[in-house]
Design a protein around this motif. Structure first.
Motif, mmCIF file in Angstrom:
data_model
loop_
_atom_site.group_PDB
_atom_site.id
_atom_site.type_symbol
_atom_site.label_atom_id
_atom_site.label_comp_id
_atom_site.label_asym_id
_atom_site.label_seq_id
_atom_site.Cartn_x
_atom_site.Cartn_y
_atom_site.Cartn_z
ATOM 1 N N LEU A 55 -10.362 22.165 -14.256
ATOM 2 C CA LEU A 55 -9.242 21.466 -14.891
ATOM 3 C C LEU A 55 -9.631 21.041 -16.309
ATOM 4 O O LEU A 55 -8.856 21.190 -17.263
ATOM 5 N N LYS A 56 -10.859 20.565 -16.452
ATOM 6 C CA LYS A 56 -11.336 20.142 -17.789
ATOM 7 C C LYS A 56 -11.517 21.346 -18.700
ATOM 8 O O LYS A 56 -11.126 21.321 -19.873
ATOM 9 N N ALA A 57 -12.113 22.424 -18.161
ATOM 10 C CA ALA A 57 -12.371 23.620 -18.977
ATOM 11 C C ALA A 57 -11.057 24.214 -19.471
ATOM 12 O O ALA A 57 -10.947 24.651 -20.625
ATOM 13 N N ALA A 58 -10.040 24.207 -18.605
ATOM 14 C CA ALA A 58 -8.750 24.771 -18.992
ATOM 15 C C ALA A 58 -8.152 23.955 -20.133
ATOM 16 O O ALA A 58 -7.648 24.504 -21.118
ATOM 17 N N GLU A 59 -8.237 22.636 -20.012
ATOM 18 C CA GLU A 59 -7.679 21.759 -21.050
ATOM 19 C C GLU A 59 -8.386 22.012 -22.386
ATOM 20 O O GLU A 59 -7.743 22.168 -23.423
ATOM 21 N N ALA A 60 -9.719 22.111 -22.320
ATOM 22 C CA ALA A 60 -10.494 22.317 -23.551
ATOM 23 C C ALA A 60 -10.158 23.661 -24.189
ATOM 24 O O ALA A 60 -10.166 23.800 -25.411
ATOM 25 N N ALA A 61 -9.835 24.678 -23.358
ATOM 26 C CA ALA A 61 -9.557 26.014 -23.894
ATOM 27 C C ALA A 61 -8.075 26.202 -24.232
ATOM 28 O O ALA A 61 -7.663 27.283 -24.636
ATOM 29 N N GLY A 62 -7.280 25.165 -24.047
ATOM 30 C CA GLY A 62 -5.846 25.254 -24.345
ATOM 31 C C GLY A 62 -5.085 26.131 -23.358
ATOM 32 O O GLY A 62 -4.059 26.721 -23.692
ATOM 33 N N LYS A 63 -5.615 26.280 -22.138
ATOM 34 C CA LYS A 63 -4.921 27.086 -21.124
ATOM 35 C C LYS A 63 -4.216 26.149 -20.154
ATOM 36 O O LYS A 63 -4.628 25.005 -19.967
ATOM 37 N N ARG A 64 -3.176 26.678 -19.528
ATOM 38 C CA ARG A 64 -2.448 25.848 -18.563
ATOM 39 C C ARG A 64 -2.918 26.136 -17.151
ATOM 40 O O ARG A 64 -3.044 27.300 -16.764
ATOM 41 N N ILE A 65 -3.175 25.076 -16.386
ATOM 42 C CA ILE A 65 -3.293 25.242 -14.933
ATOM 43 C C ILE A 65 -2.109 24.495 -14.337
ATOM 44 O O ILE A 65 -1.976 23.281 -14.529
ATOM 45 N N LEU A 66 -1.210 25.226 -13.675
ATOM 46 C CA LEU A 66 -0.050 24.572 -13.056
ATOM 47 C C LEU A 66 -0.341 24.289 -11.597
ATOM 48 O O LEU A 66 -0.762 25.186 -10.856
#
Ligand code: 3PG
Length: 402
Positions: A253-264
């Motif tokens: 969840l943190k890695a996705a946020e840092a990379a500007g990707k969405r996890i829905l």
């Protein structure tokens, strides 16, 4: 190499590895014959070329010795119906019945040997034991065709070792699967949305890791979503949670946020306090927001608001890979989320790929026509491992060439 590059096959014996690991009900009726149907183009190509076909396949996980529960007899019958030709079933794998059956083949005829996992050498970790068995398989053929995409991630005698012993080619099923799945990981049309579901989050951790690099949006539903919801600090009642994976989920969840990707993740779920997975029944089903799951209830499907959220994310994609149902779709009343996601995949303006196993069975069980999707993979574990970016032994050995 493809089958056509093997040369003139008239009168030649061709050993073909197929993945006929199909689901059976209690009366040994095949409940989804998708994997058998997917093998037909290659088998018909070989029959038309006048080859004598010797099929190797497994069913389930017998323990390296004959076990009638795992006989391929139902598969032989169904394959014969679909081919419109007799399929001679040997009652052993490399014993007298197999030898006599192979010997009796005429041009264009088809033999199926018994479940290769009745032989201890098939899955052995000991390379010499696997090779010894593979030599017996190889004695049945002049060529080997690998057409069981669902097993190419297995380093087993009938998948890997035999390809080193005979001139080998990839069947059209294996070729098509690799083209589609490698295309998605290497050069997907964007936005690329990946939908993951199913019960076991631990099985999907490696694929999430790789897909966070290539996908634009990751949609997570099914039983595995509850571990993510718990990682976000939400109470999930009696829902399925894999505590050992919570830390990894927090990291993603943190890695996705840092990379500007969405996890829905789901915003609402269908819950019940009583469910009988064996009898396929459920008590009263309620819809609740994911931040208000009652302590005594279990989440069993995504809710209607999540269906819309996930469906919209899928519909705006140019490529989608989907693996794993959104809920316990086998139980009436809990199929809605899986149906909604499948429906959205049929509506995209781009390529939609259903990744094997339960999701492939789900779309068929829910009555979707197969041609509504760009591609329905026949591989469960194999398609996931390809999406993880792993080198699969059964493919690597073909690429090395023989
Ligand atoms: C599958 O069902 O995914 C394949 O047939 C492989 O089966 P296995 O996981 O028992 O090796």
């Amino acid at each position: 190499k493809s089958v056509s590059q093997l040369g003139d096959l008239a009168g030649k014996r061709v050993v073909v590895r197929c993945d006929f690991n199909v689901p059976l009900d209690g009366d040994k009726n095949i409940t989804d014959d998708g994997r058998i149907r997917a093998a037909l183009p290659t088998l018909n190509e070989l029959r038309d070329a006048g080859a004598r076909i010797v099929i190797l396949a497994h069913l389930g996980r017998p323990k390296g010795e004959p076990d009638p529960k795992f006989s391929l007899a139902p598969v032989a019958a169904r394959l014969g119906e679909l081919l419109g030709a007799r399929v001679k079933l040997a009652t052993d794998v490399v014993g007298p019945s197999a030898k006599a059956t192979v010997e009796s083949l005429g041009d264009g005829e088809v033999a199926l040997l018994e479940n290769v996992r009745f032989e201890a050498g098939e899955k052995s970790k000991d390379e010499a034991a696997r090779k010894e068995l593979a030599e017996k398989y190889a004695a049945f053929g002049d060529f080997f065709v690998s057409n069981g995409f669902g097993v190419v991630h297995r380093k087993e005698a009938s998948v890997y070792d035999i390809a080193k012993l005979l001139p080998s080619a990839a069947g059209s099923l294996v070729k098509a699967e690799i083209d589609v799945l490698e295309g998605l990981t290497e050069n997907p049309k964007r936005p690329f949305v990946v939908v993951l579901g199913g019960a076991k989050v631990a099985d999907k951790l490696a694929v999430i890791d790789n897909l966070l690099k290539v996908a634009d949006t990751l949609v997570i539903g099914g039983g595995m979503a509850f571990t993510f919801l718990k990682a976000q600090g939400l109470g999930v009642g009696n829902s399925l949670v894999d505590d050992a994976s919570i830390e990894a989920c927090t990291g993603y969840l943190k890695a996705a946020e840092a990379a500007g990707k969405r996890i829905l993740l789901p915003v609402d779920v269908r819950v019940a306090s009583e469910v009988d997975f064996g009898a396929r029944t459920v008590g009263q089903v309620d819809v609740v927001p994911t931040d208000a799951i009652p302590a005594d209830k279990m989440g069993l499907d995504i809710g209607p608001a999540t269906e819309k959220l996930f469906g919209d994310a899928v519909r705006q994609a140019r490529s989608v890979f989907w693996n794993g149902p959104m809920g316990v779709f086998e139980i009436p009343g809990l199929e809605s989320g899986t149906r909604a996601v499948a429906q959205a995949l049929t509506e995209i303006n781009g390529i939609s790929v259903v990744g094997g196993g339960d999701s492939a069975s789900a779309v068929r069980a829910l009555g979707f026509p197969e041609d509504a999707f760009g591609h329905i993979s026949t591989g469960g574990g194999a398609s996931l491992e390809l999406m993880e970016g792993k080198i699969l032994p059964g493919i690597a050995v073909l690429k090395e060439g023989n």
